[in-house]
Design an enzyme around this catalytic site. Structure first.
Site, PDB file in Angstrom:
ATOM      1  CB  CYS A  36      -9.190   9.173  -5.609  1.00  0.00           C
ATOM      2  SG  CYS A  36      -7.549   8.612  -5.254  1.00  0.00           S
ATOM      3  CB  CYS A  65      -7.897  -2.698  -0.661  1.00  0.00           C
ATOM      4  SG  CYS A  65      -6.310  -3.258  -1.284  1.00  0.00           S
ATOM      5  CB  CYS A 109      -2.538  -2.820  -2.929  1.00  0.00           C
ATOM      6  SG  CYS A 109      -3.995  -3.144  -3.922  1.00  0.00           S
TER       7      CYS A 109
END
Ligand code: FES
Length: 169
Positions: A36, A65, A109
């Protein structure tokens, strides 16, 4: 995401600390799923500090990210000099440190970084704990995260696009 947070994240990733693989690491932790697309790997090296085993250095690679990279950069600095117990006591928000509170959609995150840290500090992740000749767990056996993405997967299907039929055929 508010502008202040974006600025802090940009500042952190403009000069990320401790980015890259570490040769001779004592422990390696990986979280995420190459299927993913979000993965983070952390390498940890320990040292003796007056009889205490503390984290000398930690490095990371990320397919996350910018927030994940920023948190990993800050976290690898934060854990330097800490014992395993002290590092494990750090919570997600501690690791995000100077970034300040993260919006709900960005908390995962930082949790990616926390997961990689916990994985790396797990005694089972110690490089020395993997007996010579034994197969290491799949994510840790790939030398880089890129290898994790590009290595052939069992049962994978290769899709080949055929050219459109020519007129009259
Ligand atoms: Fe998924 Fe940041 S790691 S959005």
């Amino acid at each position: 995401m508010n502008e202040d947070l974006e600025k802090r994240i940009r500042a952190a990733i403009s000069n990320p600390q401790n980015l890259g693989e570490m040769a001779g690491a004592d422990s390696i932790g990986t979280v995420g799923n190459s299927e993913c697309g979000e993965m983070l790997r952390l390498w940890v090296k320990f040292k003796d500090d007056n009889g205490r085993r503390v984290i000398d250095r930690a490095t990371f690679q990320s397919f996350g990210c910018e927030t994940a990279i920023a948190v990993a950069s800050l976290a690898t600095e934060l854990i330097r000099g800490k014992t395993v117990q002290e590092a494990l006591a750090l919570k997600t928000e501690d690791l995000a440190g100077q970034l300040g509170p993260l919006p709900p959609m960005k908390i995962h995150c930082a949790q990616l970084v926390e997961g990689a840290l916990r994985s790396a500090l797990d005694p089972a992740s110690a490089v020395a704990a993997i007996p010579p000749g034994a197969v290491a767990p799949a994510p840790a056996s790939a030398p880089t995260l890129l290898d994790s993405f590009t290595k052939p997967r069992e049962g994978a299907v290769k899709i080949v696009f055929r050219p459109p039929p020519s007129p009259g055929s």
